[in-house]
Design a protein around this motif. Sequence first.
Motif, mmCIF file in Angstrom:
data_model
loop_
_atom_site.group_PDB
_atom_site.id
_atom_site.type_symbol
_atom_site.label_atom_id
_atom_site.label_comp_id
_atom_site.label_asym_id
_atom_site.label_seq_id
_atom_site.Cartn_x
_atom_site.Cartn_y
_atom_site.Cartn_z
ATOM 1 N N VAL A 102 6.806 -14.954 12.867
ATOM 2 C CA VAL A 102 6.674 -13.926 11.683
ATOM 3 C C VAL A 102 5.424 -13.038 12.264
ATOM 4 O O VAL A 102 4.445 -13.718 12.947
ATOM 5 N N PRO A 103 5.182 -11.724 11.913
ATOM 6 C CA PRO A 103 6.223 -10.946 11.222
ATOM 7 C C PRO A 103 7.347 -10.474 12.005
ATOM 8 O O PRO A 103 7.169 -10.158 13.175
ATOM 9 N N THR A 104 8.559 -10.490 11.465
ATOM 10 C CA THR A 104 9.696 -9.929 11.796
ATOM 11 C C THR A 104 10.192 -8.858 10.917
ATOM 12 O O THR A 104 10.684 -9.197 9.683
ATOM 13 N N LEU A 105 10.268 -7.515 11.275
ATOM 14 C CA LEU A 105 10.824 -6.593 10.404
ATOM 15 C C LEU A 105 12.342 -6.201 10.791
ATOM 16 O O LEU A 105 12.510 -5.747 11.935
ATOM 17 N N VAL A 106 13.073 -6.107 9.794
ATOM 18 C CA VAL A 106 14.476 -5.628 10.126
ATOM 19 C C VAL A 106 14.728 -4.497 9.423
ATOM 20 O O VAL A 106 14.794 -4.662 8.158
ATOM 21 N N LEU A 107 15.053 -3.493 10.035
ATOM 22 C CA LEU A 107 15.402 -2.144 9.293
ATOM 23 C C LEU A 107 16.810 -2.051 8.791
ATOM 24 O O LEU A 107 17.609 -3.021 9.316
ATOM 25 N N ASP A 108 16.981 -1.180 8.049
ATOM 26 C CA ASP A 108 18.398 -0.957 7.518
ATOM 27 C C ASP A 108 19.497 -0.771 8.541
ATOM 28 O O ASP A 108 20.771 -1.115 8.267
ATOM 29 N N ASN A 109 19.148 -0.404 9.557
ATOM 30 C CA ASN A 109 20.134 -0.126 10.647
ATOM 31 C C ASN A 109 20.548 -1.278 11.483
ATOM 32 O O ASN A 109 20.906 -1.073 12.504
ATOM 33 N N GLY A 110 19.704 -2.157 11.452
ATOM 34 C CA GLY A 110 19.519 -3.345 12.114
ATOM 35 C C GLY A 110 18.797 -3.626 13.314
ATOM 36 O O GLY A 110 18.552 -4.746 13.850
ATOM 37 N N GLN A 111 17.919 -2.601 13.381
ATOM 38 C CA GLN A 111 16.870 -2.833 14.450
ATOM 39 C C GLN A 111 16.030 -3.797 14.003
ATOM 40 O O GLN A 111 15.518 -3.776 12.987
ATOM 41 N N GLU A 123 0.829 -1.151 -0.031
ATOM 42 C CA GLU A 123 0.024 0.083 0.160
ATOM 43 C C GLU A 123 1.000 1.184 0.141
ATOM 44 O O GLU A 123 0.494 2.212 -0.656
ATOM 45 N N LEU A 124 1.968 1.382 0.701
ATOM 46 C CA LEU A 124 2.760 2.445 1.053
ATOM 47 C C LEU A 124 3.963 2.512 -0.108
ATOM 48 O O LEU A 124 4.600 3.366 -0.145
ATOM 49 N N GLY A 125 4.036 1.552 -0.952
ATOM 50 C CA GLY A 125 5.090 1.289 -1.723
ATOM 51 C C GLY A 125 6.410 1.458 -1.317
ATOM 52 O O GLY A 125 7.371 2.154 -2.012
ATOM 53 N N LEU A 126 6.493 0.703 -0.171
ATOM 54 C CA LEU A 126 8.037 0.962 0.333
ATOM 55 C C LEU A 126 8.836 -0.170 -0.103
ATOM 56 O O LEU A 126 8.303 -1.377 -0.823
ATOM 57 N N LYS A 127 10.165 0.109 -0.189
ATOM 58 C CA LYS A 127 11.135 -0.752 -0.689
ATOM 59 C C LYS A 127 11.629 -1.675 0.471
ATOM 60 O O LYS A 127 12.092 -1.445 1.607
ATOM 61 N N CYS A 128 11.131 -3.139 0.386
ATOM 62 C CA CYS A 128 11.409 -4.130 1.173
ATOM 63 C C CYS A 128 11.416 -5.389 0.775
ATOM 64 O O CYS A 128 10.932 -5.864 -0.134
#
Length: 205
Positions: A47-56, A20-25
């Motif tokens: 799940v779900p487990t979301l891993v951010l680009d900074n590792g958080q 929906e948000l058009g996010l790159k993931c």
Amino acid sequence: MKLFHAPNSSSQPVYIMINELGLKCEILPVDFANRTELLKFNPRGQVPTLVLDNGQVLTETAVIMQYLADLKPEMNFLPKAGTWERYKAIESVNFVATELHRGLGMMFNKEMPETAKTIMKTDLLKRFDFLNTHLGKNQFLAANQYTIADAYCFSIVNWTKWVGIDMAQYPNILGYSERIGTRPAVMTTIKADAKVDMTKTDMTV
């Protein structure tokens, strides 16, 4: 970002919101027979487990969806912080999480006695009675608009077809699910999920 995801599980509404948000993931399909990679980020192996680009790392469907919506507040999938509409949307998210997700998820437990499942089903039907009445007067769950609560509710209500709950007695819920299901982001998610090996999914997570 990376999302550990299993089709038709509680990570589906998160995947929907990403679309929906058009996010790159990067979507990482989870093989529950081998959770080695997932366990590196989430010791519960869920799940779900979301891993951010900074590792958080973020877990829990309701929390991740709020985080994602706030990345693009201009799209208004979650009303502005501090507004009444925001609290009503979060109220609806929590209703899905505690009254529908929890109960339907337990119905997948093969070790649960049939008597317990009967009690749980009776309780769920009361929740569906409430939801059906609400949707007879409202197009969406909250804020008179499509929010993260609707993506969440759509996915969880779909679980009823796997636990023996006939939704024919709830025409307003069925109509609502049909409307949400026509959204391009929802259709994209469902199409992607259909390409994954369904024998490796687990709706209880």
